[in-house]
Design a protein around this motif. Structure first.
Motif, short mmCIF file in Angstrom:
data_model
loop_
_atom_site.label_atom_id
_atom_site.label_comp_id
_atom_site.label_asym_id
_atom_site.label_seq_id
_atom_site.Cartn_x
_atom_site.Cartn_y
_atom_site.Cartn_z
N ASP A 155 25.80 93.47 8.65
CA ASP A 155 26.57 93.38 9.95
C ASP A 155 26.08 92.27 11.13
O ASP A 155 27.31 91.76 11.53
CB ASP A 155 26.64 94.77 10.56
N GLU A 156 24.95 92.13 11.31
CA GLU A 156 24.53 91.09 12.19
C GLU A 156 24.83 89.64 11.77
O GLU A 156 25.29 88.93 12.54
CB GLU A 156 23.07 91.40 12.24
N ILE A 157 24.82 89.38 10.56
CA ILE A 157 25.20 88.20 9.93
C ILE A 157 26.80 88.02 10.09
O ILE A 157 27.24 86.78 10.49
CB ILE A 157 24.61 87.90 8.34
N ILE A 158 27.73 88.88 9.76
CA ILE A 158 28.85 88.67 10.07
C ILE A 158 29.21 88.90 11.31
O ILE A 158 30.25 87.90 11.73
CB ILE A 158 29.44 90.04 9.32
N ARG A 159 28.79 89.54 12.29
CA ARG A 159 28.99 89.31 13.49
C ARG A 159 28.80 87.94 14.27
O ARG A 159 29.58 87.38 15.00
CB ARG A 159 28.28 90.45 14.56
N ASN A 174 22.36 76.87 7.78
CA ASN A 174 23.68 77.52 7.33
C ASN A 174 23.35 78.30 6.06
O ASN A 174 22.62 78.11 4.90
CB ASN A 174 24.67 76.21 6.81
N LEU A 175 23.80 79.55 6.30
CA LEU A 175 23.41 80.81 5.37
C LEU A 175 24.72 80.91 4.84
O LEU A 175 25.79 81.55 5.67
CB LEU A 175 22.91 81.83 5.95
N LEU A 176 25.02 80.99 3.59
CA LEU A 176 26.13 81.22 2.76
C LEU A 176 25.87 82.64 2.02
O LEU A 176 24.78 82.46 0.86
CB LEU A 176 26.86 80.43 1.93
N LEU A 177 26.52 83.57 2.14
CA LEU A 177 26.44 85.04 1.27
C LEU A 177 27.56 84.91 0.41
O LEU A 177 28.92 85.07 0.94
CB LEU A 177 26.46 86.21 2.14
N VAL A 178 27.62 84.82 -0.90
CA VAL A 178 28.72 84.82 -1.77
C VAL A 178 28.23 85.90 -3.06
O VAL A 178 27.32 86.22 -3.49
CB VAL A 178 28.95 83.52 -2.43
N GLY A 227 29.57 83.00 5.96
CA GLY A 227 29.03 82.07 6.35
C GLY A 227 28.34 82.11 7.61
O GLY A 227 29.07 82.53 8.71
N HIS A 228 27.21 81.61 7.87
CA HIS A 228 26.41 81.71 9.33
C HIS A 228 25.58 80.48 9.52
O HIS A 228 24.95 80.22 8.47
CB HIS A 228 25.30 83.14 9.21
N GLY A 229 25.66 80.11 10.73
CA GLY A 229 24.95 78.94 11.15
C GLY A 229 25.60 77.93 11.98
O GLY A 229 27.00 78.15 12.33
N LEU A 288 35.10 76.55 9.42
CA LEU A 288 34.12 75.51 9.76
C LEU A 288 34.11 75.04 11.31
O LEU A 288 35.21 74.78 11.85
CB LEU A 288 34.10 74.30 8.89
N ASN A 289 32.92 74.83 11.91
CA ASN A 289 33.10 74.12 13.16
C ASN A 289 33.24 72.52 12.91
O ASN A 289 32.62 72.12 12.03
CB ASN A 289 31.46 74.24 13.89
#
Ligand code: AMP
Ligand code: ZN
Ligand code: ZN
Length: 376
Positions: free
Chosen positions: A18-22, A201-205, A329-331, A374-375
């Motif tokens: 949840d924290e990564i998704i937020r 950049n962290l990608l959860l797949v 994706g986070h980062g 993406l940014n």
């Protein structure tokens, strides 16, 4: 996270996810390629190509030119042999320009492909503890700048194993989801301790989802044909068949044999499957409908992993929601707090190239398809 279905985040409490998704960008789903099996999809994720264009069209294959079989699992020799892989994985793209890739497991990362390997990698061993895999990644991040990797992969089979054994909607699978939440939580903690959470950049797949299967939903091939007249390269839910002789006869017999089984002559699978043009695609492909399994009365399904018909399975057409996986994706490269549409995993190679500032080689994906996350 192998077999982590698109809706698993909502099945149980997952505070770390949840924290990564937020703080990151989440897709409604990651749509797999057909067949929705582990190796075809992992290789599509890292090459941006459909299986018929990267060569790993199934977990079990026969190549008529090599006259050899390919199979997966611990101890597999063909997995280590680069000749099977026909497209450039992201770690090769990275290594080619002098950057470093390090892999804490990923299908094919243990093979030399196009003359390159990850700077550091491990031959698959499923018994390496989840926390030890995280610690290895953190160790790599602690390397001095000139040795530090630009690309790191991590792989866990846990949710897939539990999904197969107990089914996607079981309490046991919820425990597996929680275990992955705990594990990735340790990665996040390690990144925070190094002031890297928000810097990398962290990608959860995941490679595919999971559908429940039932013991009363089985297609028995020996009810229709003499199994002595065919060779089965792969069984269920996608059957890969080489008829010994009289192939048109076998094809005709099977075509209308069972309402839950689609039968395709090589080259005639529906376009949406992108499953026509490779020498490892056999003369006859059987595709079971969702929840159905293919076997024989003799039950000579020779893949233990798929044996029996209770629990869960995947491999079905990618058009079923149950086969869909996850993308988060986070980062610095990702829009924070963003929710976007589902997309095909063939676009991830382009996305990763963009994030790392390396030029992609030709592939089947486009970065345009995923720019929304993406940014710029
Ligand atoms: P599947 O049969 O499609 O569910 O594939 C999942 C299985 O793939 C896992 O349980 C592992 O046994 C196997 N696997 C995953 N990664 C590797 C690897 N790098 N080398 C060999 N086998 C693997
Ligand atoms: Zn898988
Ligand atoms: Zn599986």
């Amino acid at each position: 996270m192998d077999g982590f279905r698109w809706d698993y985040f909502d099945k149980t409490a997952t505070p770390n996810f949840d924290e990564i998704i937020r703080g990151g960008s989440k897709a409604a789903a990651l749509i797999p390629v057909f067949p929705t099996k582990t190796f075809p999809n992992h290789i599509s994720i890292v090459t941006g190509k459909y299986p018929e264009n990267h060569g790993i069209i199934a977990n079990r294959m026969y190549d008529p030119v090599f006259n050899e079989y390919y199979y997966i699992g611990e101890g597999s020799k063909p997995v280590l042999d680069g000749k099977w892989y026909e497209a450039e994985p992201i770690w090769v793209t990275v290594e080619k320009v002098g950057l470093k890739a390090m892999t804490m497991f990923w299908p094919a990362s243990e093979a030399e492909i196009m003359g390159y390997r990850p700077t550091e990698y491990f031959v698959y061993n499923g018994s390496i503890k989840h926390d030890d895999r995280i610690n290895q990644v953190l160790k790599w991040l602690d390397y001095p700048a000139n040795k530090r990797p630009t690309f790191i992969s991590l792989y866990f089979s846990h949710t897939d194993s539990y999904g197969h054994r107990y089914g996607p909607d079981s309490e046991k699978t919820k425990e597996a989801i929680k275990e992955m939440d705990r594990t990735i939580g340790n990665l996040v903690t390690g990144l925070k301790e190094r002031s890297l959470f928000g810097q990398v950049n962290l990608l959860l797949v995941s490679d595919h989802g999971m559908a429940p299967i039932f013991s009363d939903s089985i297609i028995y091939l020996d009810d229709y044909i003499n199994m002595e007249t065919v060779e089965m390269v792969d069984w269920t839910p996608i059957g890969s068949m080489i008829p010994a002789f009289n192939s048109l006869n076998t094809l005709d017999t099977l075509k209308d044999a069972h309402p839950k089984m689609n039968v395709y002559k090589k080259g005639e699978a529906p376009e949406r499957l992108h499953y026509r043009n490779h020498r490892r695609i056999q003369p006859i492909t059987l595709v079971a409908d969702e929840h159905w399994s293919i076997t024989t009365r003799k039950n000579d399904v020779n893949d233990d992993h798929e044996k029996g018909a209770t629990g869960g399975a995947h491999g079905y057409e990618q058009t079923y929601a149950s086969m869909h996986g996850i993308f988060v994706g986070h980062g610095p490269g990702f829009k924070p707090g963003f929710k976007g549409p589902g997309f095909s995993n063939i676009h991830l190679y382009e996305m990763m190239c963009r994030l790392m500032g390396v030029s992609p080689v030709k592939n089947d994906g486009t970065v345009d398809s995923v720019l929304v996350f993406l940014n710029n």
